[in-house]
Design an enzyme around this catalytic site. Structure first.
Site, PDB file in Angstrom:
ATOM      1  N   ASN A   1       0.750  -1.359   0.227  1.00  0.00           N
ATOM      2  CA  ASN A   1      -0.116   0.036   0.022  1.00  0.00           C
ATOM      3  C   ASN A   1       0.883   1.237  -0.131  1.00  0.00           C
ATOM      4  O   ASN A   1       0.979   2.124   1.080  1.00  0.00           O
ATOM      5  CB  ASN A   1      -0.890  -0.086   1.135  1.00  0.00           C
ATOM      6  CG  ASN A   1      -0.127  -0.198   2.456  1.00  0.00           C
ATOM      7  OD1 ASN A   1       0.756  -0.799   2.514  1.00  0.00           O
ATOM      8  ND2 ASN A   1      -0.755   0.290   3.410  1.00  0.00           N
TER       9      ASN A   1
ATOM     10  N   ASP B   1       0.201  -5.469  12.575  1.00  0.00           N
ATOM     11  CA  ASP B   1      -0.488  -4.547  11.650  1.00  0.00           C
ATOM     12  C   ASP B   1       0.064  -3.155  11.620  1.00  0.00           C
ATOM     13  O   ASP B   1      -0.915  -2.131  11.543  1.00  0.00           O
ATOM     14  CB  ASP B   1      -1.926  -4.809  11.692  1.00  0.00           C
ATOM     15  CG  ASP B   1      -2.756  -4.596  10.483  1.00  0.00           C
ATOM     16  OD1 ASP B   1      -2.079  -4.677   9.369  1.00  0.00           O
ATOM     17  OD2 ASP B   1      -4.043  -4.426  10.404  1.00  0.00           O
TER      18      ASP B   1
END
Length: 420
Positions: free
Chosen positions: A95, A305
């Site tokens: 991303n 994460d």
């Protein structure tokens, strides 16, 4: 160069030195000697009170920012943050801007590999531009170092595309990831849907938005074969679905974010955007089921994460804030407080096998790849414990147990500065 590590307790059940306090001599990156006491000249001596070490930790889902979002985090500082937090290997998400959906983008993500202690293993985009329409050049990216294929936080809406992907990657034993969210159910929600979200006036995401997607993906996997990884579960029924799929013999793995094991949706009452994450913090019942899934092995691995977000996109109204929290710095202390030392080390290293990441046995003649930590001592996680450029830490003001101290890997020693 010689590095002598003094009086360190080894935590690695597969090593003959497990739970032993030893001296370790490293010469040019290789473990030259492991003994109860080593008296030998060295270029550098590492001696820290209550020093423990294990093989280097791996995180399967980390995001930085460079290229495209350098204001959030650079590769250089992100990898330094990981090293100071005890990690030697990272699965780095796609991303960035532009999306890492081709081989040259992966080469850029790995540009620091020869300089830093921490090694990057790219998680490449599954589809072109992560738009969910056409399969990306997964074979080329596999040869460029990709260890998995995943459109970060984006579900594979088209089941036929997931079918084709799972079939195609079997040619090279590839691993496909599918984010567990049915967007038609979730719609524009951003917190867990229940009575509390209604009272607070926050748009909710029903639990079954996750469970419906997982159920569909498991049906596709049962038809196609191949290897599927479902990242960051958040609901009780999702754990049950994975447990049943494994009993049927499906080649599926899953992860949970550390913060989902510690927090639940009562934190939303403060409207603190640090607690806005995807998937959202669920109910206490869901949280307890996730912890149980980790303990019984249904959930294969944990991840931080880690997702840095700049202050302009995080310190705003809850509805407008971007999803994400940083988590590398707090991971060890949070897991150690919740699950104890040996389970924590197991969870921080066991994902390597699934992602084809090299493991490192603590044994003479092997390359040294160590994470250093002190498992004792309770403290409150505070701003001075954050090494990331962005400061969006969900664990701020939370009590942790034990600290990561740094790493030795790829012939580099990195230790965090002393903090209060």
């Amino acid at each position: 160069m010689k590095l002598l590590i003094k009086s360190a307790k080894v935590i690695q059940p597969s090593s003959e030195f497990h739970q032993q306090q030893v001296d370790i001599l490293i010469e040019d990156g290789v473990i030259a000697s492991i003994k109860p006491k080593i008296d030998e000249r060295a270029d550098q001596i590492l001696e820290i009170e209550n020093l423990h070490l294990s093989e280097g930790w791996f995180d399967s889902s980390v995001s930085f920012g460079e290229p495209g979002y350098e204001e959030r985090e650079t590769l250089e500082n992100g990898l330094l943050t990981a090293a100071k937090s005890g990690f030697t290997q990272l699965g780095l998400n796609s991303n960035i801007n532009p999306i890492a959906d081709h081989a040259s983008a992966l080469n850029f993500l790995q540009k620091e590999n020869e300089k830093q202690a921490v090694r990057v293993y790219p998680i490449a985009a599954l589809t072109k531009h992560s738009e969910g329409k056409d399969l990306a050049e997964v074979y080329d990216m596999h040869h460029a170092g990709a260890v998995s294929f995943y459109d970060y936080k984006k579900p594979v809406n088209n089941p036929n595309l997931l079918k084709i992907a799972l079939q195609y990657v079997q040619n090279f034993d590839g691993l496909v990831q599918s984010f567990p969210l049915d967007e038609s159910i979730a719609h524009k929600g951003y917190v867990h849907e229940n009575k509390q979200s209604t009272i607070l006036g926050l748009k909710g995401i029903p639990s079954f938005a996750e469970e419906l997607q997982i159920s569909r993906d498991l049906h596709v996997l049962e038809y196609t074969g191949g290897k599927l990884h479902i990242p960051t579960l958040s609901t009780k029924k999702a754990v049950a679905l994975i447990r049943e799929a494994k009993k049927k013999g499906l080649d599926v793995s899953c992860s949970v974010a550390v913060h989902q094991l510690v927090f639940h949706n009562d934190k939303l009452e403060t409207f603190n955007s640090h607690f806005k994450v995807m998937p959202p913090l669920r109910s206490k019942e869901d949280q307890e089921a996730l912890v149980e899934g980790v303990k019984d092995g249904t959930i294969d691995m944990v991840t931080t994460d880690h997702m840095p977000i700049d202050i302009e996109n995080k310190k705003v109204e809850f509805e407008n804030a971007l999803f994400g929290t940083i988590g590398l710095e707090s991971a060890f202390g949070a897991l150690n407080a919740l699950l104890g030392l040996e389970k924590t080390i197991d969870l921080l290293t066991k994902a390597k096998k699934r992602f084809h990441i090299p493991t490192s046995l603590i044994k003479e003649g092997k390359m040294a790849n160590f994470s250093f930590f002190n498992p004792k001592g309770n403290y409150t996680f505070a701003p001075q414990h954050i090494y990331s450029s962005s400061k969006n830490a969900m664990f701020l003001n939370h009590s942790l147990t034990g600290k990561a101290l740094g790493v030795y890997a790829q012939k580099n020693l990195v230790l965090h500065e002393s903090d209060s």
